[in-house]
Design a protein around this motif. Structure first.
Motif, short mmCIF file in Angstrom:
data_model
loop_
_atom_site.label_atom_id
_atom_site.label_comp_id
_atom_site.label_asym_id
_atom_site.label_seq_id
_atom_site.Cartn_x
_atom_site.Cartn_y
_atom_site.Cartn_z
N ALA A 65 0.87 -1.13 -0.10
CA ALA A 65 -0.07 0.06 -0.08
C ALA A 65 0.83 1.26 0.04
CB ALA A 65 -0.92 0.06 1.11
N GLN A 66 1.76 1.13 0.86
CA GLN A 66 2.84 2.39 0.94
C GLN A 66 3.37 2.75 -0.52
OE1 GLN A 66 3.14 5.49 2.34
NE2 GLN A 66 3.63 4.28 4.45
N ALA A 67 3.75 1.43 -1.09
CA ALA A 67 4.38 1.69 -2.36
C ALA A 67 3.49 2.35 -3.49
CB ALA A 67 4.99 0.27 -2.89
N CYS A 68 2.12 1.88 -3.49
CA CYS A 68 1.09 2.53 -4.17
C CYS A 68 0.83 4.06 -4.16
CB CYS A 68 -0.10 1.66 -4.16
SG CYS A 68 -0.08 -0.09 -4.73
N PHE A 69 0.89 4.47 -2.83
CA PHE A 69 1.06 5.91 -2.52
C PHE A 69 2.18 6.63 -2.95
CE2 PHE A 69 -1.89 4.24 1.41
CZ PHE A 69 -2.91 4.92 0.65
N PRO B 294 -3.16 9.64 -5.07
CA PRO B 294 -2.87 8.07 -5.08
C PRO B 294 -4.17 7.42 -4.06
CG PRO B 294 -0.89 8.82 -4.63
CD PRO B 294 -1.73 9.92 -4.68
N VAL B 295 -4.65 6.33 -4.59
CA VAL B 295 -5.74 5.68 -3.76
C VAL B 295 -5.38 4.01 -3.70
CG1 VAL B 295 -8.28 5.15 -3.95
CG2 VAL B 295 -7.55 7.29 -4.43
N VAL B 296 -5.73 3.56 -2.62
CA VAL B 296 -5.66 1.97 -2.53
C VAL B 296 -6.66 1.41 -1.96
CG1 VAL B 296 -4.71 0.39 -1.16
CG2 VAL B 296 -3.02 2.27 -1.91
#
Length: 432
Positions: free
Chosen positions: A171-175, A185-187
């Motif tokens: 999730a942190q990498a996606c953000f 960014p949204v997860v």
């Protein structure tokens, strides 16, 4: 027809291959096939054009210059970029949804909103905009944790894990990786859905829905569903274990309500709605929507389609699916196995020479589709991507199709490559 196919992967090669086979099967006049940008395998069947797949103006100009009767857009990125809009604005029939409609794949949060409005059965989900919300959602659902990047991620934006820390790190990498033009960014955190997964492609002209045959793909990199997620390592069709009436259920409860909801919103969806399903202990649930044909499922589904693909895609592009005859299918089974480059799906090694493709295609029922390949200055075929080739085979049943496809894979020589050896193994064993 003059047909222009946009894209450069095995999915696009499968589409071009299907178009080329129509004249072989019927004896009719062959289509004039073009592709942009294509790949060396596609180039054996179509004229290639050095045009970027995501450049809507350039694609539209090429379609007009060629006098194309139909443009088929394969990958998700051109669809989300509005290439289909540009082609239609130029007055050319196009198979593929508008940029607004392609948000069904471009944003998982948007897709969830549409599903809720259409009463489509799917996993419960939390849409998160910071890591604290992610942590709360993970604790609310518990393991296994399902973490999805909201935007396009080429089939690799999802992590399913029992490790809470791994889930948080994804999730942190996606953000930390915002996508241009996508806003903050949204997860998406979802409940885990048990049970086998099924892929069903549903063609739509914005109003009517025509389903193709179901397939199952294999996302994990290694045998036994071990290793990281990939874009897909193999697939097969039909599914002898699938419940009777599954396709009809999905059209009635999922695809048609979704198409109706998109039309109600003023963004009709004309193209292929990829419905990813889980057959859970509580019934059929939607895992995801995509706005294009899935890869590698397309390779097996289209190999079994008897109805000319060009005719049904043109009918969808023209809003004529309601009157289209029922699709015809071969009783044969089809299996595809992906030959992946060294290091895939992590750091991939490119530039290795590939041999044995002709030997593989000499086997009865086998054809080879190019995904990540390139010809060097000396016309040597070399690897140029993670998933390099898709070997496809048909047979009277899954057991024969598996025997043929793995005989074909054995002929391919690509240093350091790997492939799964268990594609369709369980289904073939149970079919005996």
């Amino acid at each position: 027809m003059k047909i222009l196919v946009i894209g450069s992967g095995a999915r696009e090669h499968a589409i071009v291959h299907s178009f080329a086979q129509e004249s072989v099967a019927s004896g009719a006049e062959a289509h004039e096939l073009h592709a942009a940008p294509g790949n060396p395998g596609i180039g054996e069947l179509a004229t290639l054009h050095a045009v970027s797949a995501v450049d809507g103006e350039a694609v539209a100009a090429l379609a007009v210059e060629l006098g194309a009767d139909l443009v088929v857009i394969g990958p998700e990125a051109p669809l989300v970029a509005g290439v289909a809009d540009a082609v239609r604005a130029a007055g050319v029939d196009c198979f593929g949804p508008s940029a607004e409609a392609a948000a069904l794949e471009g944003s998982k949060a948007f897709a969830k909103d549409v599903m809720a409005a259409a009463s489509v059965p799917t996993a419960l989900a939390h849409v998160c905009t910071d890591i604290d919300q992610v942590a709360d959602a993970l604790d609310a659902f518990g393991a296994p944790y399902v973490v999805k990047d909201d935007g396009l991620a080429a089939g690799k934006g999802v992590v399913v894990t029992d490790d809470r820390q791994e889930a948080l790190e994804h999730a942190q990498a996606c953000f930390a990786t915002p996508r241009p033009g996508a806003g903050d960014p949204v997860v998406v955190i979802e409940e885990y859905l048990d049970g086998p997964e099924v892929s069903l492609f549903c063609l739509s002209d914005g109003t009517s829905v025509v389903p193709l045959a179901p397939a199952q793909d294999f996302k994990r990199a290694f045998d036994g569903d071990a290793g990281p997620n990939t874009g897909g390592m193999g697939a097969y069709s039909p599914l002898p274990w699938a419940p009777a009436g599954l396709t009809e259920e999905v059209v009635t409860r999922v695809a048609q309500p979704t198409i109706d909801e998109m039309a109600r919103r003023g963004t009709p969806f004309a193209g292929v709605l990829y419905v990813g399903l889980a057959l859970t202990s509580r019934g059929t649930r939607v895992v995801e929507f995509n706005a294009r044909f899935g890869d590698p499922e397309t390779q097996v589904v289209l190999s079994r389609l008897v109805t000319p693909l060009s005719a049904v895609l043109r009918a969808a592009a023209r809003g004529e699916l309601a009157d289209f005859p029922r699709l015809r299918w071969s009783d044969d089974a089809a299996v595809t196995v992906v030959v992946a480059a060294n290091g895939y799906p992590a750091a991939v090694r490119s530039g290795d020479a590939i041999t044995g493709v002709a030997d593989a295609e000499a086997i009865e029922g086998v054809h080879v589709l190019h995904a990540g390949t390139v010809l060097d200055d000396e016309d040597v075929l070399r690897s140029a991507g993670g998933r390099v080739l898709s070997v496809v085979a048909r047979g009277e049943d899954l057991q024969e199709a598996r025997r043929r496809v793995y005989a074909g894979v054995d002929k391919i020589v690509l240093p350091g490559s790997h492939h799964r050896t268990d594609i369709a193994e369980k289904a073939a064993r149970e079919q005996r």
